[in-house]
Motif scaffolding. Structure first.
Motif, short mmCIF file in Angstrom:
data_model
loop_
_atom_site.label_atom_id
_atom_site.label_comp_id
_atom_site.label_asym_id
_atom_site.label_seq_id
_atom_site.Cartn_x
_atom_site.Cartn_y
_atom_site.Cartn_z
N ARG A 110 4.53 -6.27 10.71
CA ARG A 110 4.21 -4.81 10.61
C ARG A 110 5.70 -4.10 10.37
O ARG A 110 6.59 -4.49 11.29
N SER A 125 0.71 -1.02 0.13
CA SER A 125 0.17 0.08 0.06
C SER A 125 0.97 1.39 -0.01
O SER A 125 0.57 2.29 -0.60
N THR A 126 2.04 1.25 0.73
CA THR A 126 2.76 2.56 0.66
C THR A 126 3.30 2.71 -0.81
O THR A 126 3.27 3.92 -1.06
N THR A 168 -4.21 1.98 6.17
CA THR A 168 -5.29 3.12 6.22
C THR A 168 -4.51 4.45 6.00
O THR A 168 -5.12 5.34 5.58
N VAL A 198 14.75 -5.62 -6.70
CA VAL A 198 15.92 -5.06 -6.53
C VAL A 198 17.14 -5.60 -5.68
O VAL A 198 16.85 -6.05 -4.52
N GLU A 243 8.38 -4.41 -7.95
CA GLU A 243 8.02 -5.24 -6.65
C GLU A 243 8.58 -6.74 -7.02
O GLU A 243 8.40 -7.15 -7.99
N ARG A 244 9.07 -7.11 -5.93
CA ARG A 244 9.73 -8.67 -6.08
C ARG A 244 8.58 -9.60 -6.29
O ARG A 244 9.41 -10.70 -6.82
N VAL A 283 2.10 -12.04 9.60
CA VAL A 283 2.94 -11.00 8.67
C VAL A 283 3.20 -10.12 9.52
O VAL A 283 3.06 -9.79 10.54
N GLY A 303 3.46 3.34 9.94
CA GLY A 303 2.00 3.51 9.57
C GLY A 303 1.15 2.27 9.30
O GLY A 303 1.38 1.39 10.07
N HIS A 311 -5.07 -7.50 8.63
CA HIS A 311 -6.38 -7.63 9.18
C HIS A 311 -7.20 -7.01 8.38
O HIS A 311 -8.53 -7.27 8.33
N CYS A 312 -6.82 -6.02 7.49
CA CYS A 312 -7.71 -5.23 6.28
C CYS A 312 -8.61 -4.56 7.27
O CYS A 312 -9.94 -4.08 6.71
N LEU A 313 -8.60 -4.05 8.31
CA LEU A 313 -9.32 -2.89 8.92
C LEU A 313 -9.48 -1.58 8.60
O LEU A 313 -8.11 -1.00 8.51
N THR A 340 3.11 -7.59 3.37
CA THR A 340 2.33 -7.35 4.63
C THR A 340 1.05 -6.67 4.08
O THR A 340 -0.11 -7.09 4.72
N THR A 341 0.80 -5.94 3.04
CA THR A 341 -0.46 -5.12 2.83
C THR A 341 -1.52 -6.33 2.45
O THR A 341 -2.57 -6.36 2.91
C1 LIG Z 1 -0.79 -8.35 12.00
C2 LIG Z 1 -1.01 -7.35 11.25
C3 LIG Z 1 -2.57 -6.60 11.00
C4 LIG Z 1 -2.67 -5.23 10.51
N1 LIG Z 1 -3.68 -4.73 10.25
C5 LIG Z 1 -3.81 -3.76 9.66
C6 LIG Z 1 -5.21 -3.26 9.50
O1 LIG Z 1 -6.20 -3.99 9.83
N2 LIG Z 1 -5.28 -1.98 8.94
C7 LIG Z 1 -4.48 -1.34 8.48
O2 LIG Z 1 -4.67 -0.28 8.02
N3 LIG Z 1 -3.17 -1.77 8.66
C8 LIG Z 1 -2.93 -3.02 9.18
N4 LIG Z 1 -1.65 -3.48 9.30
C9 LIG Z 1 -0.52 -2.56 8.90
C10 LIG Z 1 -0.39 -2.74 7.50
O3 LIG Z 1 -0.85 -4.04 6.87
C11 LIG Z 1 1.02 -2.36 7.12
O4 LIG Z 1 1.62 -1.21 7.74
C12 LIG Z 1 1.24 -1.93 5.49
O5 LIG Z 1 0.45 -3.00 4.80
C13 LIG Z 1 2.74 -1.82 5.18
O6 LIG Z 1 2.62 -1.53 3.76
P1 LIG Z 1 3.90 -1.48 2.92
O7 LIG Z 1 3.59 -1.04 1.62
O8 LIG Z 1 4.83 -0.47 3.81
O9 LIG Z 1 4.72 -2.95 3.14
P2 LIG Z 1 4.62 -4.00 2.41
O10 LIG Z 1 2.98 -4.30 2.00
O11 LIG Z 1 5.14 -5.18 3.07
O12 LIG Z 1 5.12 -4.01 0.98
C14 LIG Z 1 6.47 -3.84 0.91
C15 LIG Z 1 6.76 -4.69 -0.31
O13 LIG Z 1 8.00 -4.44 -1.00
C16 LIG Z 1 8.55 -5.71 -1.50
N5 LIG Z 1 10.07 -5.78 -1.52
C17 LIG Z 1 10.81 -6.09 -0.51
N6 LIG Z 1 12.20 -6.18 -0.81
C18 LIG Z 1 12.11 -5.85 -2.07
C19 LIG Z 1 13.11 -5.81 -3.02
N7 LIG Z 1 14.35 -5.98 -2.79
N8 LIG Z 1 12.78 -5.40 -4.51
C20 LIG Z 1 11.17 -5.06 -4.64
N9 LIG Z 1 10.57 -5.48 -3.90
C21 LIG Z 1 10.69 -5.58 -2.57
C22 LIG Z 1 7.76 -6.67 -0.70
O14 LIG Z 1 7.57 -7.82 -1.46
C23 LIG Z 1 6.53 -5.98 -0.53
O15 LIG Z 1 5.32 -6.35 -1.26
C24 LIG Z 1 -1.32 -4.66 10.02
C25 LIG Z 1 -0.31 -5.45 9.93
C26 LIG Z 1 -0.01 -6.28 10.61
C27 LIG Z 1 1.46 -7.03 10.65
#
Ligand SMILES: Cc1cc2nc3c(=O)[nH]c(=O)nc-3n(C[C@H](O)[C@H](O)[C@H](O)COP(=O)(O)OP(=O)(O)OC[C@H]3O[C@@H](n4cnc5c(N)ncnc54)[C@H](O)[C@@H]3O)c2cc1C
Length: 384
Positions: A307, A12-13, A347, A168, A32-33, A305, A344, A45-47, A40-41
């Motif tokens: 955080r 999501s970020t 959401t 990467v 994206e790898r 997964v 973060g 929990h998807c709240l 994590t996304t």
């Molecule tokens: C148990 C749990 C419950 C949660 N529940 C909620 C909730 O209900 N509501 C909510 O809003 N948030 C929730 N969160 C928080 C939320 O899920 C995370 O903050 C958010 O998904 C993080 O997104 P991100 O894009 O930063 O990370 P990610 O979704 O992990 O994305 C990072 C991406 O980078 C990729 N990557 C890594 N290394 C490389 C590389 N070398 N080259 C290319 N790609 C790479 C990975 O494959 C990954 O897809 C929860 C988290 C957890 C752990």
């Protein structure tokens, strides 16, 4: 001349950041790898947080949540279930927490309304009949894959390129300045270099590993949580325990399942998470306290997964770390053209993207304001 940004990570970020930067006129390449939302996304929990969960203990995060919740309702059609949430008191300790909770919600601008117990049991017949009080807040549920695809479909409309299964493997540098990335395309089994004016590390709990490729550190603490999915939709609204956030205190309905969560502990490697059986047992036990019929449902899936939480100061237990986010401009570590955005929640991904895009535009001398609060996102279907 159009400047190029490489965004690392299709969660999501990264997806929200690709959208913001494309809207401000940069040429964006997101790598994206794995598949989109495969980190994590896609397994959270998807709240769609109202902020209620943090209204007493982490108000900065609670305010972020309610503000972003209201924005997402406007810009993200088709990805949200706006079913609201209940914070329920089951014992005297929960009841003592009620005034603190209501005060916290008021302080953070979270609409919170007490619902008579009789009415609550009529709406949620599977809820523990011992419920003593219930407060309704604007929680919801999002579909994470569609959410990311909507951001990316809109980014693609604005010229962005999205490359999945592209990892990467090296951050390219010319002395102290990052000049691009070396990627491994796992489908074609090829390696190539992509040049960039700016590289954004949005790799979630893998941020530390990516930052190390550029020779810098980020204080990311991968903090997993266990979730247990039951094979029935036992509740219509999101059910939270009316107390400080703790293990197993929330059930989120997702389509025809009910997901009980969660726990919190710190790991070194987000790719190696072993699910402790006692966490699973605790989810089932705590879930039954909220909804006794959990004991009659079958477990459909168990997952965990990490955080990407930002550790400040001494090592903390995952529950004590704030859920807010931070942008790191690594120029301050002596490495130019490289920024990390992490912490973060899904959401708050739009706000995270706004913050990092502001930093990037400032660095590159691009004077275009953020418009992501207003721009309604494209349908996820447009991505394909
Ligand atoms: C148990 C749990 C419950 C949660 N529940 C909620 C909730 O209900 N509501 C909510 O809003 N948030 C929730 N969160 C928080 C939320 O899920 C995370 O903050 C958010 O998904 C993080 O997104 P991100 O894009 O930063 O990370 P990610 O979704 O992990 O994305 C990072 C991406 O980078 C990729 N990557 C890594 N290394 C490389 C590389 N070398 N080259 C290319 N790609 C790479 C990975 O494959 C990954 O897809 C929860 C988290 C957890 C752990």
């Amino acid at each position: 001349m159009r400047r190029t940004a490489v965004v690392i990570g299709g969660g999501s970020t990264g997806a929200a950041t690709a959208h913001d930067l494309a809207l401000r006129g940069l040429k964006v390449i997101l790598v994206e790898r794995g598949e989109i939302a495969s980190g994590t996304t896609g397994r959270s929990h998807c709240l769609l947080h109202s902020g209620g969960r943090y209204a007493v203990t982490d108000q900065e995060s609670a305010i972020e949540c309610i503000q972003e919740n209201m924005i997402l309702r406007k810009i993200l059609p088709g990805c949200l279930e706006l079913n609201d949430g209940l914070f329920v008191a089951l014992d005297e300790r929960d009841l003592e927490f009620k005034p603190l909770f209501l005060e916290g919600c008021a302080a953070c601008g979270i609409p919170a309304e007490e619902i008579p117990v009789k009415e609550v049991l009529r709406r949620e017949p599977h809820l523990n009949p011992a419920v003593k009080a219930a407060i309704r807040v604007p929680d919801g549920v999002f579909e994470p894959f569609r959410l990311c695809l909507s951001y990316l479909a809109t980014a693609k409309r604005n010229g962005a390129e999205v490359r999945t299964f592209t990892e990467v493997v090296e951050i390219l540098r010319d002395n102290s300045a990052v000049t691009g990335v070396r990627v491994r395309d796992h489908r074609r089994e090829t390696t190539e270099d992509i040049g960039a004016d700016i590289v954004v590390n949005a790799a979630g709990p893998w941020c530390g590993r990516v930052a190390a490729m550029a020779g810098v550190e980020v204080p990311i603490q991968p903090t997993p949580g266990v979730m247990v999915a039951m094979d029935q939709r036992l509740v219509n609204m999101v059910i939270n325990r009316l107390n400080k956030p703790s293990d197993g205190d929330i059930i989120v309905p997702q389509r025809q399942t009910s997901i009980i969560g969660t726990t919190s502990w710190v790991v070194k490697d987000p790719d190696l998470i072993e699910i402790p059986q006692d966490h699973v047992d605790l989810m089932l036990q705590k879930g039954q306290e909220l909804v006794p019929d959990v004991r009659h449902a079958r477990t459909r899936g168990i997952f965990a997964v990490a955080r990407p939480l930002i550790a400040k100061g001494a090592a903390l237990n995952g529950r004590e770390v704030s859920r807010t986010f931070e942008c790191f401009d690594h120029a301050r570590d002596g490495v130019e053209n490289f920024v990390t955005i992490s912490g973060g929640k899904t959401t708050s991904a739009r706000a995270m993207a706004e913050k990092v895009s502001d930093v990037i535009c400032n660095k590159l001398g691009i004077d275009v304001p953020c418009r992501t609060r207003e721009v309604v996102l494209a349908s996820y279907r447009e991505f394909f």
